[in-house]
Design a protein around this motif. Structure first.
Motif, mmCIF file in Angstrom:
data_model
loop_
_atom_site.group_PDB
_atom_site.id
_atom_site.type_symbol
_atom_site.label_atom_id
_atom_site.label_comp_id
_atom_site.label_asym_id
_atom_site.label_seq_id
_atom_site.Cartn_x
_atom_site.Cartn_y
_atom_site.Cartn_z
ATOM 1 N N MET A 13 -4.826 -0.848 10.168
ATOM 2 C CA MET A 13 -4.792 -0.936 8.706
ATOM 3 C C MET A 13 -6.145 -0.542 8.117
ATOM 4 O O MET A 13 -6.226 0.201 7.147
ATOM 5 N N SER B 79 0.826 -1.215 0.000
ATOM 6 C CA SER B 79 0.000 0.000 0.000
ATOM 7 C C SER B 79 0.855 1.258 0.000
ATOM 8 O O SER B 79 0.338 2.358 -0.191
ATOM 9 N N ASN B 80 2.155 1.108 0.249
ATOM 10 C CA ASN B 80 3.082 2.224 0.354
ATOM 11 C C ASN B 80 2.612 3.263 1.368
ATOM 12 O O ASN B 80 2.437 4.435 1.056
ATOM 13 N N LYS B 81 2.363 2.779 2.593
ATOM 14 C CA LYS B 81 1.903 3.671 3.663
ATOM 15 C C LYS B 81 2.691 3.390 4.927
ATOM 16 O O LYS B 81 3.093 2.248 5.174
ATOM 17 N N VAL C 32 -6.731 0.427 4.288
ATOM 18 C CA VAL C 32 -6.086 -0.736 3.677
ATOM 19 C C VAL C 32 -7.026 -1.940 3.833
ATOM 20 O O VAL C 32 -7.494 -2.224 4.938
ATOM 21 N N ASP C 33 -7.316 -2.598 2.720
ATOM 22 C CA ASP C 33 -8.261 -3.703 2.733
ATOM 23 C C ASP C 33 -7.521 -4.999 3.093
ATOM 24 O O ASP C 33 -6.901 -5.629 2.254
ATOM 25 N N ARG D 4 1.786 -5.901 2.793
ATOM 26 C CA ARG D 4 0.341 -5.650 2.764
ATOM 27 C C ARG D 4 0.060 -4.302 2.150
ATOM 28 O O ARG D 4 0.815 -3.379 2.380
ATOM 29 N N GLU E 205 -6.827 3.113 8.094
ATOM 30 C CA GLU E 205 -6.092 3.827 7.057
ATOM 31 C C GLU E 205 -6.556 3.433 5.656
ATOM 32 O O GLU E 205 -5.908 3.758 4.662
#
Lengths: 320, 198
Positions: A256, A240-242, A261-262, A320, A259
């Motif tokens: 997650m 996700s590049n987070k 992210v699934d 992830r 934010e």
């Protein structure tokens, strides 16, 4: 979308059963029928608590073949993170909620000649549905149920009234204890044992049965862990590049989701394995709490279960 | 020469291990011919105090050695069919914690395992060790008749007389391998038989 598919429901009955446990009934908002399930299945209930979405799994305890409604029993946990308190204090009759399709991680093995249930406290709930399922097929079963006091013996009276020969209840305050060694020793060949209750009880039953030579395949248990709080930590999500912060009171999975992210899940309690995530890089210590990964996997530093496990240290990069 | 290493095969084919002592409330051993050697290897006085042996000598002379282990009960008989009623009775009366050890030919182990799984023991919890003959119990997929102790491939069905090809497809429900007509397309064109593992 992660997790099982969702169903929009409304709350059509709230029944306080005793000081700790309240029963909730859900029916579909669109008036349609719910899917049938198998005894031992759970549903994940979504609770909109201000900005926070709480997702708690609860065992379905109604008749698995009754498609008009589902019922769950929620034990209030004043020390917990607030999900059960939300159910007890904020959910009202007529409220609309979202629940997941049933998922079963604790199903009956229908090859068994006899089903031996061992329940502790609120661990009685999956057995309520399993007993209804077995009664339809004239199944052979026996329940041994330990609870603190008669007043807190949720469904004890109902079980004893309907199934006097199959039910045995043990009260802590009367110094009654399950004589497990004797109970297991006399069981006919083809018996499967199922245990749901506190961690200590599950370990006790598993260890005693295994030491007596019971096959691993004939010992079933269910323990959903609640995510425990811990020190805040930072995680980098490579796909996700987070870079996200996991707060003291939230789980890695919840952070997650917050934010956007699934991430996959089914049980949110360290049992099903659905949220297993690969670790790309780390400097620090894992606090593994799941019972999905084995000891070698815990030590390897290559995998983490974000629903219940945490991390303490400088760097954690996940796939992830 | 009672041990044989089976070649790698498909997943359906049973894989046998080496008997090992396990904790249990009682221990049931079923063996034929050279299977007795596997029992002798694993037996301890503690296990035999709660041990029950059903043995089919098939011409091998291990009976006295097995009896000398002092098992709680010992039976020797001419065939699985002769021992079957006794085996079912023992399983019916057994309690959880019973350990089952099977040793000898595939046909014997398969049939004893079927009796044990019918009684409620998961097949993965039953120990097996192959010893002695590699003959197979084969079901003709055409007439459903079962031919015991098949050592050659192809062979003739002892029921319907078809020429059958020995396959590795195995049925736990029947405790038998499957055999299929080898000359259906071209009747009479049957290759010369040879040993199954040649």
């Amino acid at each position: 979308m992660s997790g099982a598919e969702k169903i929009a429901v409304k709350v059509t009955e709230i029944v306080p059963l005793n000081d700790l446990v309240t029963r909730f009934k859900f029916e579909r908002v669109d008036g349609g029928l719910l899917p049938t399930f198998s005894g031992g299945a759970h549903t994940v209930v979504e609770m909109q608590d201000g900005d926070i979405t709480r997702l708690n799994p609860y065992s379905l305890m109604s008749d698995p073949m009754d498609q008009t409604a589902y019922t769950i029993s929620v034990r209030r946990d004043d020390e917990g993170r607030g999900g059960s308190l939300f159910m007890h204090t904020r959910v009202a009759l007529g409220d609309e909620m979202v629940i997941s399709y049933p998922v079963n991680l604790f199903s009956l093995d229908l090859r068994a000649k006899k089903h031996l249930f061992v329940a502790g406290g609120i661990g009685i709930t999956p057995f309520m549905a399993q007993i209804k399922q077995l009664e339809r097929f004239n199944g052979h079963w026996e329940l041994h149920y330990a609870c603190r006091t008669p007043a807190l013996g949720t469904y004890g009276d109902e079980l004893r009234a309907h199934h006097p020969n199959e039910t045995r209840i043990y009260y802590d305050d009367q110094d009654q204890r399950i004589n497990l060694a004797d109970l297991l020793e006399g069981q006919p060949l083809g018996t499967h044992v199922y245990v749901c209750g506190p961690k200590g009880m599950i370990e006790w039953v598993r260890n005693t049965a295994q030491a007596d030579g019971w096959p691993r395949e004939a010992i079933h248990y269910e323990e959903f862990l609640a995510p425990k709080p811990g020190k805040p930590f930072e995680v980098k999500l490579a796909v996700s590049n987070k870079v996200i912060q996991v707060g003291e009171q939230e789980s890695l999975l919840e952070a997650m989701e917050r934010e956007g992210v699934d991430a996959p899940y089914l049980c949110r309690g360290g049992a099903c394995g659905q949220c297993e995530t690969s670790v790309i890089d780390y400097a620090g210590n894992f606090i593994h709490r799941d019972h999905w990964l084995d000891d070698a996997e815990h030590d390897s530093g290559e995998k983490i279960m974000p629903c219940v496990s945490r991390f303490e240290g400088k760097t954690l990069v996940l796939d992830r | 020469m009672s041990k044989f290493t089976f070649p790698e095969s498909i997943r359906s084919r049973p894989v046998y291990g080496t008997l090992a002592p396990r904790a249990g409330s009682a221990h049931l051993f079923v063996a034929d011919a050279h299977g007795a050697e596997a029992i002798l290897d694993v037996a301890t006085p503690e296990i035999m105090a709660k041990g029950h042996i059903i043995y089919l000598p098939k011409g091998e002379g291990f009976g006295d050695k097995l009896r000398a282990l002092n098992p709680a009960s010992f039976y020797a008989g001419p065939s699985f069919a002769a021992a079957e009623a006794r085996l079912h009775r023992m399983l019916k009366d057994a309690k959880m914690g019973l350990q089952v050890y099977l040793a000898g030919t595939e046909g014997l182990m398969g049939q004893a395992q079927l009796a044990a799984t019918d009684a409620g023991i998961p097949h993965t919890a039953i120990q097996t060790e192959h010893r002695g003959s590699t003959a197979r119990r084969m079901q003709c997929v055409h007439c459903k008749g079962i031919t015991e102790d098949v050592e050659i491939d192809p062979f003739q069905c002892s029921h319907c007389g078809l020429n059958l090809f020995v396959r590795d497809h195995y049925s736990r429900r029947l405790a038998a391998y499957q055999a299929v007509c080898i000359d259906a397309e071209d009747p009479g064109n049957v290759p010369a038989s040879k040993g199954i593992y040649e």
